[in-house]
Design a protein around this motif. Structure first.
Motif, mmCIF file in Angstrom:
data_model
loop_
_atom_site.group_PDB
_atom_site.id
_atom_site.type_symbol
_atom_site.label_atom_id
_atom_site.label_comp_id
_atom_site.label_asym_id
_atom_site.label_seq_id
_atom_site.Cartn_x
_atom_site.Cartn_y
_atom_site.Cartn_z
ATOM 1 N N GLN A 179 0.847 -1.196 0.000
ATOM 2 C CA GLN A 179 0.000 0.000 0.000
ATOM 3 C C GLN A 179 0.883 1.247 0.000
ATOM 4 O OE1 GLN A 179 -2.369 -1.422 3.585
ATOM 5 N NE2 GLN A 179 -4.016 -0.568 2.353
ATOM 6 N N PRO A 180 1.487 1.578 -1.139
ATOM 7 C CA PRO A 180 2.401 2.720 -1.183
ATOM 8 C C PRO A 180 1.703 4.077 -1.127
ATOM 9 C CG PRO A 180 2.138 1.774 -3.361
ATOM 10 C CD PRO A 180 1.418 0.862 -2.414
ATOM 11 N N LEU A 181 0.373 4.105 -1.252
ATOM 12 C CA LEU A 181 -0.462 5.313 -1.170
ATOM 13 C C LEU A 181 -0.349 6.219 -2.393
ATOM 14 C CD1 LEU A 181 -0.126 6.388 2.593
ATOM 15 C CD2 LEU A 181 -1.790 4.843 1.529
ATOM 16 N N VAL A 182 0.842 6.393 -2.940
ATOM 17 C CA VAL A 182 1.040 7.290 -4.082
ATOM 18 C C VAL A 182 1.831 6.545 -5.158
ATOM 19 C CG1 VAL A 182 2.131 9.414 -4.895
ATOM 20 C CG2 VAL A 182 0.987 9.375 -2.671
ATOM 21 N N GLY A 183 1.425 6.727 -6.406
ATOM 22 C CA GLY A 183 2.196 6.167 -7.515
ATOM 23 C C GLY A 183 1.877 4.699 -7.757
ATOM 24 N N HIS A 184 2.699 4.091 -8.598
ATOM 25 C CA HIS A 184 2.440 2.709 -8.986
ATOM 26 C C HIS A 184 2.868 1.728 -7.894
ATOM 27 C CE1 HIS A 184 6.480 3.613 -11.039
ATOM 28 N NE2 HIS A 184 6.782 2.869 -10.000
ATOM 29 N N GLY A 185 2.270 0.567 -7.903
ATOM 30 C CA GLY A 185 2.682 -0.515 -7.029
ATOM 31 C C GLY A 185 3.694 -1.394 -7.746
ATOM 32 N N TYR A 186 3.604 -2.697 -7.506
ATOM 33 C CA TYR A 186 4.529 -3.619 -8.175
ATOM 34 C C TYR A 186 3.827 -4.958 -8.351
ATOM 35 C CZ TYR A 186 5.151 -6.127 -3.799
ATOM 36 O OH TYR A 186 4.910 -6.868 -2.678
ATOM 37 N N SER A 187 4.359 -5.796 -9.224
ATOM 38 C CA SER A 187 3.819 -7.133 -9.442
ATOM 39 C C SER A 187 4.960 -8.151 -9.387
ATOM 40 C CB SER A 187 3.137 -7.220 -10.807
ATOM 41 O OG SER A 187 2.864 -8.573 -11.145
ATOM 42 N N PRO A 188 4.854 -9.198 -8.574
ATOM 43 C CA PRO A 188 5.901 -10.225 -8.560
ATOM 44 C C PRO A 188 6.161 -10.816 -9.944
ATOM 45 C CG PRO A 188 4.433 -10.511 -6.682
ATOM 46 C CD PRO A 188 3.814 -9.454 -7.557
ATOM 47 N N LYS A 189 5.118 -10.879 -10.783
ATOM 48 C CA LYS A 189 5.284 -11.469 -12.116
ATOM 49 C C LYS A 189 6.303 -10.698 -12.950
ATOM 50 C CE LYS A 189 2.646 -13.195 -16.074
ATOM 51 N NZ LYS A 189 3.575 -12.675 -17.101
ATOM 52 N N THR A 190 6.389 -9.381 -12.727
ATOM 53 C CA THR A 190 7.392 -8.592 -13.441
ATOM 54 C C THR A 190 8.777 -9.200 -13.264
ATOM 55 O OG1 THR A 190 6.124 -6.561 -13.123
ATOM 56 C CG2 THR A 190 8.477 -6.307 -13.595
ATOM 57 N N PHE A 191 9.054 -9.679 -12.067
ATOM 58 C CA PHE A 191 10.403 -10.130 -11.736
ATOM 59 C C PHE A 191 10.598 -11.624 -11.974
ATOM 60 C CE2 PHE A 191 9.066 -6.469 -9.239
ATOM 61 C CZ PHE A 191 9.947 -5.535 -9.761
ATOM 62 N N THR A 192 9.548 -12.400 -11.810
ATOM 63 C CA THR A 192 9.670 -13.819 -12.171
ATOM 64 C C THR A 192 9.817 -13.983 -13.676
ATOM 65 O OG1 THR A 192 7.246 -14.041 -12.142
ATOM 66 C CG2 THR A 192 8.425 -14.617 -10.127
ATOM 67 N N ASP A 193 9.222 -13.082 -14.446
ATOM 68 C CA ASP A 193 9.413 -13.109 -15.900
ATOM 69 C C ASP A 193 10.873 -12.842 -16.266
ATOM 70 O OD1 ASP A 193 6.769 -13.667 -16.320
ATOM 71 O OD2 ASP A 193 6.214 -11.657 -17.009
ATOM 72 N N LEU A 194 11.537 -11.972 -15.492
ATOM 73 C CA LEU A 194 12.960 -11.726 -15.748
ATOM 74 C C LEU A 194 13.767 -12.994 -15.545
ATOM 75 C CD1 LEU A 194 13.565 -8.273 -13.964
ATOM 76 C CD2 LEU A 194 12.849 -8.705 -16.326
ATOM 77 N N ALA A 195 13.424 -13.765 -14.523
ATOM 78 C CA ALA A 195 14.142 -15.018 -14.263
ATOM 79 C C ALA A 195 13.996 -15.976 -15.435
ATOM 80 C CB ALA A 195 13.621 -15.661 -12.981
ATOM 81 N N ASN A 196 12.798 -16.027 -16.013
ATOM 82 C CA ASN A 196 12.577 -16.916 -17.158
ATOM 83 C C ASN A 196 13.415 -16.484 -18.357
ATOM 84 O OD1 ASN A 196 10.702 -18.376 -15.673
ATOM 85 N ND2 ASN A 196 8.975 -17.114 -16.346
ATOM 86 N N GLU A 197 13.638 -15.167 -18.466
ATOM 87 C CA GLU A 197 14.459 -14.646 -19.569
ATOM 88 C C GLU A 197 15.940 -14.879 -19.327
ATOM 89 O OE1 GLU A 197 15.356 -10.289 -21.671
ATOM 90 O OE2 GLU A 197 13.697 -10.532 -20.252
ATOM 91 N N GLY A 198 16.350 -14.766 -18.068
ATOM 92 C CA GLY A 198 17.757 -14.941 -17.705
ATOM 93 C C GLY A 198 18.412 -13.622 -17.317
#
Length: 460
Positions: A179-198
């Motif tokens: 709950q950052p209150l301002v601005g965008h949050g985050y998604s774990p999938k953003t970073f697990t997708d990086l792992a799949n890419e390498g």
């Protein structure tokens, strides 16, 4: 020293082995990419090249010495700014004339940067390219993607830097705030997708690597700050980092709940709130009054937010403590709330400020002695670091943004989560990520520059 097509290098000139003054370089295929360009809190007693001793009351702005990349600026493809904190963006107006490259950053950070450049008559000279979260830009041989993370300022971004030789995940400053209150949050999938890419290497924030558990959410501070304000009989002055727009929203809400009027004291607070409005990040319900009116209100109707949480000279809280602020004077029975923790090295200044306030009869509440949380760090504690490494799964961990103890602890956390290799170094070390990982010690003799009215001077 020119990186070849098969090379992927990381070379920090500032911010590795210390907290602040971030300036990072990535080298590949004959070019360099700079990430962040910040200032630091200067230490008293340093001697500048002009022979001046800088005492705590009169320090210069200090920043990493860019001589290495300034000498090679024809190979500097661009500068990427991850967010608008001073230790990441503050040196740009001083150093850009030595670099003369395009700057890439998010909308809010660009707004802050433009205001800084205007003070130096550089606004129309510096090419600023605004980038949306999730977007990628080709900067020389580097493909840079901006990734959403949370921090204690709007629009922070991590970076995925892709090259023909390999990929690097550069975290910037971050935390995992639901709950950052301002601005965008985050998604774990953003970073697990990086792992799949390498990911060949993860260059990551170490500030709170020695802190167990998980950082506190911004949303969790409302109750503690409300209780502290409700228990106050006179004026309430809250001091916090001016860049924390979410904290200002929380305080504005508390002002409404307690029947107080909120005003901002200090140039950086006023500037940040203006930038938040310009970037569409300020809630229209959060009304501020002219700070010059605060002194005419009944004391129990005042909630002032002031700069100076680190005891810095010439800030609003220091001037209130010394009785020299133009808007009002603190009196016995007023309350000052420190909604911030000490940056390492500032403890002595803060302690002296607290003592002075108490001598005035002012009630002081710090984050350490409050019953409920009144401050939330913007950096990841150990559980967050563990999660990020499990998501990204880099081949190499490179801790930065911390002193030696922070980075060594960070490296241990990375290895414990299954990262095959961790490389810990300091400013000036060349981290060779591809083709053969390793460190060649101190390829650059690093230093820092100070700013006087006559221009840049070298600080010993």
């Amino acid at each position: 020293m020119i990186p070849e097509q098969s090379d992927l290098w990381f070379l920090p000139l500032g911010g590795t082995g210390e907290i602040g003054m971030n300036l990072n370089l990535y080298g590949h295929d004959g070019a360099w990419l700079m990430v962040d360009c910040g200032v630091t809190f200067p230490k008293p007693g340093r001697i500048a090249a002009d022979g001046t001793v800088h005492h705590r009351g009169e320090p210069p702005v200090q920043m990493a010495d860019p001589a290495f990349i300034a000498d090679r600026r024809e190979r500097l493809a661009g500068l990427v700014i991850t967010h608008a904190h001073e230790d990441h963006v503050g040196a740009v107006p001083y150093l850009w004339p030595l670099l003369q490259c395009p700057i890439y950053t998010s909308r809010f950070t660009a707004e802050i940067l433009r205001r800084k450049l205007a003070e130096f008559d550089l606004l129309h000279r510096v090419p600023i390219i605004e980038v949306e979260t999730g977007q990628s830009k080709q900067v020389g041989p580097f493909s840079v993607q901006w990734l959403a993370l949370t921090h204690s300022i709007p629009d922070p971004n991590a970076l995925m830097i892709r090259t023909a030789a390999g990929n690097i995940f550069h975290s910037g400053d971050w935390k995992l705030d639901e709950q950052p209150l301002v601005g965008h949050g985050y998604s774990p999938k953003t970073f697990t997708d990086l792992a799949n890419e390498g990911v060949n290497a993860m260059v990551c924030d170490s500030t709170n690597a020695t802190v167990s558990g998980h950082s506190v959410s911004e949303a969790a501070l409302h109750e503690g700050l409300l209780r502290a304000t409700r228990s106050a009989e006179g004026r309430v002055v809250v001091t916090c980092f001016g860049s924390n727009i979410a904290r200002l929203h929380t305080l504005a809400s508390i002002a409404r709940e307690t029947g107080r009027y909120m005003g901002l004291l200090g140039r950086s607070l006023i500037n940040m709130s203006g930038a938040a409005r310009a970037a569409g990040l300020w809630d229209s319900a959060d009304q501020l009054i002219n700070p010059a009116h605060l002194g005419y209100l009944p004391r129990d109707e005042v909630l002032a937010v002031a700069t100076g949480s680190q005891g810095e000279p010439r800030t609003a809280l220091r001037r209130l403590a010394s009785g020299t602020h133009p808007d009002f004077e603190l009196e016995a029975g007023d309350t000052v709330i420190f909604s911030a923790r000490a940056i390492p090295g500032n403890e002595e200044s803060i302690e002296a400020l607290v003592t002075r306030l108490q001598e005035l009869g002012v009630r002081v509440i710090t984050a350490e002695d409050a019953d409920l949380p009144i401050h939330a760090s913007g950096h990841p504690a150990q559980e967050e670091l563990e999660l990020m490494y499990k998501w990204v799964k880099p081949a190499i961990a490179i801790p930065v943004h911390g002193e030696a103890e922070h980075m060594e602890t960070h490296a241990d956390i990375a290895k414990a989560t299954g990262v095959p290799r961790a490389m810990v170094g300091r400013n000036g070390d060349l981290f060779m990520i591809r083709p053969v990982p390793g460190i060649r010690r101190q390829v650059v003799e690093t230093g820092r520059l100070g700013w006087h009215k006559e221009g840049l001077v070298r600080v010993e």
